[in-house]
Design a protein around this motif. Structure first.
Motif, PDB file in Angstrom:
ATOM      1  N   LYS A 109       0.828  -1.207   0.000  1.00  7.51           N
ATOM      2  CA  LYS A 109       0.000   0.000   0.000  1.00  7.51           C
ATOM      3  C   LYS A 109       0.865   1.261   0.000  1.00  7.51           C
ATOM      4  O   LYS A 109       0.618   2.196  -0.761  1.00  7.51           O
ATOM      5  CB  LYS A 109      -0.914  -0.007   1.239  1.00  7.51           C
ATOM      6  CG  LYS A 109      -1.826   1.173   1.342  1.00  7.51           C
ATOM      7  CD  LYS A 109      -2.712   1.047   2.584  1.00  7.51           C
ATOM      8  CE  LYS A 109      -3.639   2.240   2.714  1.00  7.51           C
ATOM      9  NZ  LYS A 109      -4.525   2.115   3.878  1.00  7.51           N
ATOM     10  N   SER A 112       2.749   1.712  -3.351  1.00  7.31           N
ATOM     11  CA  SER A 112       1.883   2.038  -4.500  1.00  7.31           C
ATOM     12  C   SER A 112       1.814   3.545  -4.744  1.00  7.31           C
ATOM     13  O   SER A 112       1.597   3.975  -5.881  1.00  7.31           O
ATOM     14  CB  SER A 112       0.481   1.464  -4.302  1.00  7.31           C
ATOM     15  OG  SER A 112      -0.214   2.186  -3.303  1.00  7.31           O
ATOM     16  N   ASP A 113       2.008   4.349  -3.728  1.00  5.44           N
ATOM     17  CA  ASP A 113       2.002   5.803  -3.919  1.00  5.44           C
ATOM     18  C   ASP A 113       3.196   6.276  -4.745  1.00  5.44           C
ATOM     19  O   ASP A 113       3.149   7.351  -5.345  1.00  5.44           O
ATOM     20  CB  ASP A 113       2.039   6.534  -2.569  1.00  5.44           C
ATOM     21  CG  ASP A 113       0.711   6.480  -1.842  1.00  5.44           C
ATOM     22  OD1 ASP A 113      -0.305   6.145  -2.476  1.00  5.44           O
ATOM     23  OD2 ASP A 113       0.702   6.765  -0.631  1.00  5.44           O
ATOM     24  N   PHE A 114       4.250   5.502  -4.786  1.00  2.00           N
ATOM     25  CA  PHE A 114       5.463   5.890  -5.493  1.00  2.00           C
ATOM     26  C   PHE A 114       5.581   5.217  -6.855  1.00  2.00           C
ATOM     27  O   PHE A 114       6.342   5.672  -7.698  1.00  2.00           O
ATOM     28  CB  PHE A 114       6.698   5.569  -4.651  1.00  2.00           C
ATOM     29  CG  PHE A 114       6.719   6.310  -3.353  1.00  2.00           C
ATOM     30  CD1 PHE A 114       7.223   7.603  -3.289  1.00  2.00           C
ATOM     31  CD2 PHE A 114       6.190   5.748  -2.207  1.00  2.00           C
ATOM     32  CE1 PHE A 114       7.211   8.318  -2.101  1.00  2.00           C
ATOM     33  CE2 PHE A 114       6.193   6.451  -0.999  1.00  2.00           C
ATOM     34  CZ  PHE A 114       6.694   7.724  -0.951  1.00  2.00           C
TER      35      PHE A 114
END
Length: 165
Positions: free
Chosen positions: A159, A162-164
Protein backbone atom coordinates in the motif's frame (compact mmCIF):
# COMPACT_ATOMS: atom_id res chain seq x y z
CA UNK A 1 5.12 0.80 24.28
CA UNK A 2 3.77 -2.35 25.93
CA UNK A 3 6.20 -5.24 25.94
CA UNK A 4 8.12 -4.15 22.83
CA UNK A 5 11.63 -3.03 23.62
CA UNK A 6 12.78 0.41 22.56
CA UNK A 7 14.97 0.77 19.50
CA UNK A 8 17.31 3.48 18.27
CA UNK A 9 14.47 5.30 16.52
CA UNK A 10 12.44 5.45 19.76
CA UNK A 11 15.30 7.34 21.40
CA UNK A 12 15.48 9.81 18.50
CA UNK A 13 11.72 10.36 18.60
CA UNK A 14 11.79 10.90 22.36
CA UNK A 15 14.43 13.58 21.91
CA UNK A 16 12.37 15.34 19.25
CA UNK A 17 9.22 15.11 21.37
CA UNK A 18 11.11 16.63 24.28
CA UNK A 19 12.70 19.39 22.20
CA UNK A 20 9.84 20.05 19.78
CA UNK A 21 6.54 18.83 21.27
CA UNK A 22 4.74 20.79 18.53
CA UNK A 23 5.99 18.38 15.81
CA UNK A 24 4.16 15.23 14.78
CA UNK A 25 7.14 12.86 14.53
CA UNK A 26 5.14 9.69 13.87
CA UNK A 27 6.14 9.64 10.14
CA UNK A 28 9.76 10.15 11.19
CA UNK A 29 9.53 6.92 13.18
CA UNK A 30 8.09 4.94 10.28
CA UNK A 31 10.57 6.25 7.72
CA UNK A 32 13.50 6.05 10.13
CA UNK A 33 12.76 2.41 10.87
CA UNK A 34 12.38 1.60 7.17
CA UNK A 35 15.74 3.25 6.45
CA UNK A 36 17.55 1.50 9.29
CA UNK A 37 15.93 -1.82 8.42
CA UNK A 38 16.95 -1.39 4.77
CA UNK A 39 20.54 -0.79 5.84
CA UNK A 40 20.60 -3.86 8.09
CA UNK A 41 18.91 -6.08 5.51
CA UNK A 42 21.20 -4.83 2.74
CA UNK A 43 24.26 -5.86 4.73
CA UNK A 44 22.82 -9.30 5.46
CA UNK A 45 21.87 -9.89 1.82
CA UNK A 46 25.22 -8.67 0.52
CA UNK A 47 27.13 -10.96 2.89
CA UNK A 48 25.36 -14.03 1.49
CA UNK A 49 25.76 -12.97 -2.14
CA UNK A 50 29.47 -12.23 -1.68
CA UNK A 51 29.94 -15.90 -0.73
CA UNK A 52 28.90 -16.64 -4.32
CA UNK A 53 31.21 -14.01 -5.78
CA UNK A 54 28.37 -11.60 -6.53
CA UNK A 55 27.51 -8.06 -5.57
CA UNK A 56 23.86 -7.20 -5.10
CA UNK A 57 23.88 -5.36 -8.44
CA UNK A 58 25.40 -8.35 -10.26
CA UNK A 59 22.89 -10.67 -8.61
CA UNK A 60 20.08 -8.34 -9.70
CA UNK A 61 21.02 -8.74 -13.37
CA UNK A 62 21.65 -12.49 -13.16
CA UNK A 63 18.41 -13.09 -11.23
CA UNK A 64 16.47 -11.00 -13.76
CA UNK A 65 17.83 -13.14 -16.59
CA UNK A 66 17.16 -16.35 -14.66
CA UNK A 67 13.55 -15.53 -13.80
CA UNK A 68 12.83 -14.54 -17.41
CA UNK A 69 12.79 -18.27 -18.18
CA UNK A 70 14.56 -20.23 -20.89
CA UNK A 71 16.57 -19.32 -22.88
CA UNK A 72 17.51 -16.81 -20.10
CA UNK A 73 18.22 -13.88 -22.37
CA UNK A 74 16.90 -10.35 -22.59
CA UNK A 75 17.67 -7.22 -24.52
CA UNK A 76 19.58 -4.50 -22.68
CA UNK A 77 16.37 -2.43 -22.82
CA UNK A 78 14.36 -5.18 -21.14
CA UNK A 79 17.03 -5.48 -18.45
CA UNK A 80 16.87 -1.70 -17.92
CA UNK A 81 13.10 -1.81 -17.55
CA UNK A 82 13.18 -4.70 -15.07
CA UNK A 83 16.02 -3.36 -12.91
CA UNK A 84 15.34 0.39 -12.94
CA UNK A 85 18.90 1.63 -13.44
CA UNK A 86 20.39 4.02 -16.00
CA UNK A 87 21.64 2.72 -19.34
CA UNK A 88 25.24 3.61 -18.41
CA UNK A 89 24.95 1.67 -15.17
CA UNK A 90 23.47 -1.32 -16.98
CA UNK A 91 26.21 -1.27 -19.62
CA UNK A 92 28.83 -1.29 -16.86
CA UNK A 93 27.12 -4.18 -15.06
CA UNK A 94 26.88 -6.20 -18.26
CA UNK A 95 30.54 -5.50 -19.08
CA UNK A 96 31.63 -6.72 -15.64
CA UNK A 97 29.41 -9.81 -15.78
CA UNK A 98 30.72 -10.61 -19.25
CA UNK A 99 34.33 -10.29 -18.05
CA UNK A 100 33.51 -12.71 -15.22
CA UNK A 101 32.00 -15.19 -17.66
CA UNK A 102 28.46 -14.98 -16.23
CA UNK A 103 26.78 -13.50 -19.32
CA UNK A 104 27.46 -13.14 -23.02
CA UNK A 105 26.24 -10.77 -25.69
CA UNK A 106 24.66 -12.61 -28.59
CA UNK A 107 23.21 -11.32 -31.83
CA UNK A 108 19.44 -11.01 -31.60
CA UNK A 109 18.06 -13.62 -34.03
CA UNK A 110 14.98 -11.42 -34.60
CA UNK A 111 16.97 -8.24 -35.29
CA UNK A 112 20.60 -8.68 -36.30
CA UNK A 113 21.28 -5.00 -35.52
CA UNK A 114 20.83 -5.61 -31.79
CA UNK A 115 22.17 -7.93 -29.12
CA UNK A 116 20.69 -9.96 -26.33
CA UNK A 117 22.28 -10.57 -22.96
CA UNK A 118 22.29 -14.27 -22.15
CA UNK A 119 23.28 -16.27 -19.10
CA UNK A 120 26.25 -18.54 -19.70
CA UNK A 121 26.36 -22.00 -18.13
CA UNK A 122 28.62 -20.52 -15.45
CA UNK A 123 26.17 -17.66 -14.88
CA UNK A 124 23.20 -20.01 -14.62
CA UNK A 125 24.99 -22.30 -12.14
CA UNK A 126 26.12 -19.30 -10.08
CA UNK A 127 22.71 -17.65 -9.93
CA UNK A 128 21.01 -20.97 -9.11
CA UNK A 129 23.26 -21.47 -6.08
CA UNK A 130 23.04 -17.81 -5.08
CA UNK A 131 19.26 -17.66 -5.30
CA UNK A 132 18.93 -20.77 -3.13
CA UNK A 133 21.15 -19.14 -0.50
CA UNK A 134 19.38 -15.79 -0.93
CA UNK A 135 15.92 -17.26 -0.34
CA UNK A 136 17.16 -19.21 2.68
CA UNK A 137 18.68 -15.99 4.02
CA UNK A 138 15.41 -14.11 3.45
CA UNK A 139 13.58 -16.84 5.35
CA UNK A 140 16.07 -16.47 8.21
CA UNK A 141 15.75 -12.69 8.21
CA UNK A 142 11.96 -12.85 8.52
CA UNK A 143 11.80 -15.79 10.91
CA UNK A 144 10.81 -13.69 13.92
CA UNK A 145 7.59 -12.64 12.19
CA UNK A 146 4.51 -14.85 12.35
CA UNK A 147 2.70 -15.81 9.14
CA UNK A 148 0.01 -13.23 9.99
CA UNK A 149 2.69 -10.57 10.66
CA UNK A 150 4.30 -11.26 7.28
CA UNK A 151 0.98 -11.02 5.48
CA UNK A 152 0.07 -7.76 7.22
CA UNK A 153 3.52 -6.22 6.74
CA UNK A 154 3.49 -7.16 3.06
CA UNK A 155 0.02 -5.62 2.66
CA UNK A 156 1.06 -2.39 4.35
CA UNK A 157 4.31 -2.09 2.43
CA UNK A 158 2.50 -2.75 -0.87
CA UNK A 159 0.00 0.00 0.00
CA UNK A 160 2.78 2.43 0.93
CA UNK A 161 4.86 1.60 -2.16
CA UNK A 162 1.88 2.04 -4.50
CA UNK A 163 2.00 5.80 -3.92
CA UNK A 164 5.46 5.89 -5.49
CA UNK A 165 4.96 3.40 -8.29
Amino acid sequence: MGEEKQDHVDRILAQWRRERPDLDVEPMGILGRLKRLGTHLGREVEAVLLKHGLSTSAFDVLATLRRSGPPHRLSPGELLEMTMVSSGTMTNRIDQLEKSGFVERIVNPDDRRSVLIALTDKGLATVEAAVDAHVANQRRLTANLSAADKTELDRLLRKFLSDFE
